[in-house]
Design an enzyme around this catalytic site. Structure first.
Site, PDB file in Angstrom:
ATOM      1  N   HIS A   1       0.800  -1.219   0.000  1.00 18.14           N
ATOM      2  CA  HIS A   1       0.000   0.000   0.000  1.00 18.14           C
ATOM      3  C   HIS A   1       0.840   1.281   0.000  1.00 18.14           C
ATOM      4  CE1 HIS A   1      -2.644  -3.249   0.843  1.00 18.14           C
ATOM      5  NE2 HIS A   1      -2.142  -3.419   2.036  1.00 18.14           N
ATOM      6  N   CYS A   2       1.824   1.320  -0.892  1.00 17.12           N
ATOM      7  CA  CYS A   2       2.641   2.531  -1.102  1.00 17.12           C
ATOM      8  C   CYS A   2       3.410   2.957   0.141  1.00 17.12           C
ATOM      9  CB  CYS A   2       1.810   3.722  -1.556  1.00 17.12           C
ATOM     10  SG  CYS A   2       0.977   3.485  -3.101  1.00 17.12           S
ATOM     11  N   ALA A   3       3.600   2.055   1.088  1.00 19.44           N
ATOM     12  CA  ALA A   3       4.336   2.448   2.297  1.00 19.44           C
ATOM     13  C   ALA A   3       5.378   1.386   2.567  1.00 19.44           C
ATOM     14  CB  ALA A   3       3.387   2.612   3.466  1.00 19.44           C
TER      15      ALA A   3
END
Ligand SMILES: *Cc1c(COP(=O)(O)O)cnc(C)c1O
Length: 394
Positions: free
Chosen positions: A351-353
């Site tokens: 999730h983009c993290a």
């Protein structure tokens, strides 16, 4: 007007649980965009004629609505950008590049979105600045952990209000209160909070705040950058060109005032105009009703998931409208693809993290107020097909 509140995407026979990535738009938003192209297609600030004045008025109208929506003091504190990422980059390279010094420290949490990490890392490379990461345990950032990392070199804390990974909600008011006593500025990534909870920048006392229209029933192509007026006065434009300068000759440039000096070139006018309807729509429902409905949906979802013994839930303690799950022995990517075969849209991965301490990939179910208990029931029934899921992932 009420009949314009329906969502065309809701008739598509899919169950959409990827609202942390982007949300559907009600028809009134789409119609507002079409009206611009059909009825007053012109540039802003450029014409001396009625349809261009109309565009100026509409852009001004959206700016005012955003100002009221986050309770900013002045509408000049609202800058239109392309998205949260663009806003955060403007903050980092327009403000902090010029206002930080060698040896200064930046505090970030390790579960930030890439858009709230990478610009700071590039800044740290350009200058001799240190980034201190604060780990979050069990998907939650402990505020005391964050505060314990403050030193006399700390100049800025930049965190998400609510994370896109787990929905962890941070006490921004408390962080600002303590930070400001030590002369530290606070930047807030509000991409996951502005759509879901009331934001009051005056009450929180944040210095800079960023969010995206497309995650709150609005069009793509519009971001908001809020900054306190006195800080924006010290911010340097990130881009130069038409629409941001008053006059220039070979060796002198006189900038337009705030916010226009930060809005070089033609903005995404249609989308900014469309965004006014999103805010009106959210205001009509009431952000507190949105928060309440999502709480109920989330509680129901977790309750039902807990009845399935082989489902692992990762973030029960977090407050946002996000639930992270996995099934033992099934890759989260496979589970996501299986759900897709049943018309259910979720996101799997990190999730983009990528800095986070959740080394495992997960399946993210992210809710918005327009989701229904019925849709959750459908998901739960599909997740009960363990044999079929195992068969699919072979
Ligand atoms: C989505 C998101 C972003 C990036 O938003 P864009 O609109 O893609 O720029 C940044 N931070 C968080 C917490 C997000 O959820």
């Amino acid at each position: 007007m009420m009949e314009d509140n329906y969502f065309p995407m809701k008739d598509k026979n899919i169950v959409y649980f990827d609202n942390a990535a982007t949300t559907f738009k009600p028809y009134r938003v789409i119609k507002k965009i079409m009206d611009y192209y059909n009825d007053y297609n012109a540039n802003s600030h450029r014409g001396d004629y009625d349809i261009s004045f109309k565009v100026d008025d509409e852009i001004d109208n959206t700016r005012n609505l955003v100002k009221e929506f986050i309770n900013a003091k002045y509408k000049e504190e609202i800058i239109f950008t392309r998205n949260t990422t663009n806003s955060l980059n403007m903050i980092v390279f327009g403000y902090f590049l010029n206002n930080l010094n060698d040896g200064d420290e930046i505090l970030l949490s390790s579960s930030e979105h890439a858009s709230n990490i990478l610009p700071w890392q590039i800044l740290a490379l350009k200058k001799n600045i240190k980034i201190i990461f604060v780990d979050s345990k069990n998907e939650k950032l402990e505020i005391d952990d964050l505060l314990s990392k403050i030193t006399n070199k700390t100049k800025v804390i930049s965190v998400a209000h609510i994370t896109n990974v787990s929905g962890d909600k941070r006490d921004i008011k408390k962080i600002c209160d303590i930070a400001h006593k030590k002369g530290i500025l606070v930047v807030v990534d509000a991409a996951q909070s502005a759509p879901h909870i009331k934001i009051d920048v005056k009450d929180l006392d944040v210095d800079f705040l960023a969010f995206s229209a497309h995650k709150m029933c609005g069009p793509t192509g519009v971001g908001i950058l809020y900054g306190k007026y006195n800080l924006l006065k010290k911010m340097v434009p990130f881009e130069f060109g038409g629409g941001m300068n008053l006059t220039y000759d070979e060796n002198r440039l006189k900038l337009l005032d705030i916010p226009y000096r930060f809005e070089a070139g033609t903005l995404d006018l249609a989308s900014i105009i469309g965004f006014s309807e999103s805010i009106k729509y959210l205001n009509e429902i009431g952000i507190s009703n949105i928060e309440k409905k999502e709480k109920e949906l989330r509680k129901y979802l977790i309750n039902e998931l807990e009845k399935i013994p082989y489902i692992k839930i990762y973030n029960k303690d977090c407050k946002g409208s996000i639930v992270l799950i996995n099934i033992d022995g099934i890759l989260s990517g496979d589970l996501g693809l299986y759900l897709n075969t049943k018309g259910i849209c979720v996101r799997s991965g990190k999730h983009c993290a990528k800095m986070g301490d959740n080394k495992e990939d997960t399946v993210r179910i992210s809710l918005y107020f327009y989701n229904t208990f019925h849709e959750i029931d459908y998901l739960i029934n599909v997740l009960k097909n363990k044999k079929e899921i195992e068969e699919f992932s072979k």
